[in-house]
Design a protein around this motif. Structure first.
Motif, PDB file in Angstrom:
ATOM      1  N   ALA A   4       0.847  -1.193   0.000  1.00 11.28           N
ATOM      2  CA  ALA A   4       0.000   0.000   0.000  1.00 11.28           C
ATOM      3  C   ALA A   4       0.880   1.239   0.000  1.00 11.28           C
ATOM      4  O   ALA A   4       1.897   1.299   0.698  1.00 11.28           O
ATOM      5  N   CYS A   5       0.522   2.230  -0.815  1.00  7.96           N
ATOM      6  CA  CYS A   5       1.271   3.491  -0.917  1.00  7.96           C
ATOM      7  C   CYS A   5       0.873   4.399   0.242  1.00  7.96           C
ATOM      8  O   CYS A   5      -0.322   4.661   0.468  1.00  7.96           O
ATOM      9  N   CYS A   8      -0.613   8.160  -1.463  1.00  5.81           N
ATOM     10  CA  CYS A   8      -1.924   8.268  -2.103  1.00  5.81           C
ATOM     11  C   CYS A   8      -2.905   7.204  -1.625  1.00  5.81           C
ATOM     12  O   CYS A   8      -4.102   7.277  -1.928  1.00  5.81           O
ATOM     13  N   LYS A  10      -3.120   4.013  -2.525  1.00  6.45           N
ATOM     14  CA  LYS A  10      -3.428   2.953  -3.483  1.00  6.45           C
ATOM     15  C   LYS A  10      -2.743   1.650  -3.046  1.00  6.45           C
ATOM     16  O   LYS A  10      -1.594   1.663  -2.611  1.00  6.45           O
ATOM     17  N   SER A  11      -3.450   0.512  -3.165  1.00  2.70           N
ATOM     18  CA  SER A  11      -2.897  -0.786  -2.776  1.00  2.70           C
ATOM     19  C   SER A  11      -2.625  -1.634  -4.004  1.00  2.70           C
ATOM     20  O   SER A  11      -3.307  -1.508  -5.031  1.00  2.70           O
ATOM     21  N   HIS A  23       5.224   2.867  -9.738  1.00  2.43           N
ATOM     22  CA  HIS A  23       4.102   3.695  -9.288  1.00  2.43           C
ATOM     23  C   HIS A  23       4.611   5.016  -8.708  1.00  2.43           C
ATOM     24  O   HIS A  23       4.063   6.090  -8.974  1.00  2.43           O
ATOM     25  N   GLU A  32      -0.625   3.020 -12.596  1.00  6.38           N
ATOM     26  CA  GLU A  32      -1.134   4.365 -12.326  1.00  6.38           C
ATOM     27  C   GLU A  32      -0.125   5.135 -11.473  1.00  6.38           C
ATOM     28  O   GLU A  32       0.281   4.670 -10.407  1.00  6.38           O
ATOM     29  N   CYS A  34       1.673   7.846  -8.929  1.00 11.38           N
ATOM     30  CA  CYS A  34       1.300   8.478  -7.664  1.00 11.38           C
ATOM     31  C   CYS A  34       1.346   9.997  -7.828  1.00 11.38           C
ATOM     32  O   CYS A  34       2.353  10.546  -8.297  1.00 11.38           O
TER      33      CYS A  34
END
Length: 485
Positions: A4-5, A8, A10-11, A23, A32, A34
């Motif tokens: 997980a980021c 942002c 996002k996982s 990323h 996608e 970041c």
């Protein structure tokens, strides 16, 4: 493993750590990007990915070196084979010595007869040193050590005499080597007095005869006179005159105009003298700068010689377009903003060191062909290093340094982190990039560019409109300048 980021949120369910690095870097098409990652973290990820790719490349090269079926291994075996052949070829025949005078006389007679026979045989064969001649067996099987020894001797002379390395690109370079080789050992090269005296005069006479041979061609198909004004290091105002025709461009003469003012009347008399020396019946075209005095002089010339046509220099017109664009308020402010960043960095040692560290040893300013294009080339360059500069001013090395606490250092940080500046810089670069491309085509020395100029200008204008189709107000001042010039 699930990642997980932290920036942002996002996982990632799969793809591993490499996909997560892409990323953070923002690799398009892979994952996608970041949108909240700091500039310094993104810069570190870019350096990490580049280091891994270079390590893989080195590992692959080392594997090829140890592979007995690779191309490198085969090339090494061929070198060893030819070296052995070269060593076998270096056998010399030693004639038996004799103390008797009669034996010496007979030996000299035999050697003289052999030399005469060789001279007779050589008349039927092409010299070995001429281009395209059949090489000797010994030259083909010559070992690499002997070739490298000869190359080192040539390189050592060039380095000692400070001869520029691009001198080997001269078309006379290989001709010189062939001529020296044909003379054999013991050839004494010309000394300083011969080169700058008799040999220089001889070459000047040859060039004069070469130029005179073109006059017949000028009479058949016509020619173009080109005038190029410039200022040398001694602040002398010089005007070079060149003659262009389909076979090439020939330098005609250079005039020192330092003692007189370059008025329209003075230029008119000078151009008329050149026209009469070349022959007005041989000329169809005159190309000069687009300055007002040159335009007035050429209009007078067209009145005296109705068969002549005048046109301005394309590169000078593009120069003036760049100069007019540089006078726009938004462009002037953006260029001044960028100049403040570059001046501070290049005037201080530690910021310069940090900048080169974060840009990977690259410079943020580059020289350009003219002073008007330099500003726009500099904006292109500084925009390309936007992330590196932002990473530099937000890094711990900068924030903990004494420079960051200084008023000028604080201003540098504010200037680099100013988003309005970067948006305006991107707009100017998008608008001027097509014109810079045309400038490079026109200013190239590789081949004549007039055949591509009109198409390139139309394409550049259409590209500017296409890029700002939804923001026509931004592009209109630029288009007015291009159309007026």
């Amino acid at each position: 493993m699930k990642l997980a980021c932290l920036y942002c949120g996002k996982s990632f369910a799969g793809g591993g750590i490499n996909r997560f690095k892409q990323h953070l870097v923002g690799v398009k098409g892979e994952v996608e990007p970041c949108c909240k990652v700091p500039a310094d973290i993104r810069h570190q990820m870019i350096q990490n990915i580049q280091a891994i790719s270079e390590k893989k490349k080195r590992t692959k090269e080392m594997g090829e070196d140890y592979n007995p079926f690779s191309a490198r291994h085969k090339e090494h075996e061929e070198q060893v084979y030819y070296r052995q052949l070269g060593e076998d070829d270096d056998i010399q025949e030693i004639s038996p010595s004799s103390n008797k005078s009669t034996g010496n006389t007979r030996g000299k007679n035999i050697e003289g007869e052999k030399e005469k026979q060789l001279e007779t045989i050589r008349n039927y064969f092409m010299p070995r040193t001429t281009p395209g001649a059949q090489p000797t067996i010994k030259s083909l099987l010559q070992n690499k050590e002997a070739v490298e020894k000869c190359d080192l001797a040539v390189a050592k002379w060039m380095i000692d005499a400070c001869v520029p390395f691009n001198a080997v690109n001269s078309k006379y370079y290989q001709c010189m080597i062939d001529a020296i080789a044909s003379m054999g050992p013991g050839y004494k090269a010309p000394n300083f007095y011969s080169v700058h005296g008799y040999l220089l005069t001889k070459n000047v006479d040859e060039v004069k005869k070469y130029v005179e041979s073109f006059r017949a061609t000028w009479k058949k198909i016509g020619c173009t006179i080109m005038a190029d004004g410039w200022t040398d290091q001694c602040r002398r105002i010089l005007i070079n005159f060149l003659v262009y025709y389909p076979r090439g461009t020939v330098f005609l003469k250079s005039v020192d105009a330092s003692d007189t003012s370059k008025t329209a009347d003075m230029l008119y008399k000078l151009f008329k003298e050149i026209v009469m020396s070349v022959g007005f019946e041989n000329m169809v075209h005159v190309v000069t700068d687009n300055a007002a005095n040159y335009v007035a002089a050429d209009k007078k010339l067209e009145q005296d010689f109705p068969t002549l046509f005048w046109s301005p220099c394309a590169a000078h017109c593009l120069n003036l377009i760049m100069q007019d664009i540089g006078k726009l308020v938004s462009v002037k402010n953006t260029v001044a903003h960028a100049a403040g960043i570059t001046k501070y960095i290049y005037n201080h040692c530690y910021p310069l060191y940090l900048m080169r560290k974060f840009t990977g040893g690259k410079e943020i300013i580059r020289p350009a062909p003219t002073r008007f294009a330099t500003n726009f080339i500099a904006l292109q360059s500084i925009l390309g290093h936007k992330d590196a500069l932002r990473a530099m001013v937000t890094s711990r090395e900068w924030t903990t340094s004494a420079y960051a606490k200084d008023s000028k250092g604080k201003k540098l940080t504010d200037d680099v982190l100013n988003s309005l500046f970067w948006n305006e810089c991107a707009t100017i670069v998008k608008l001027t990039e097509p014109l810079i491309r045309v400038f490079r085509i026109v200013d190239s020395d590789d081949r004549p560019s007039m055949g591509y100029l009109y198409h390139a200008m139309h394409q550049a204008r259409n590209e500017m409109i296409k890029r700002f189709r939804r923001r026509k107000i931004v592009v209109e001042p630029y288009l007015r300048i291009v159309d007026s010039r």
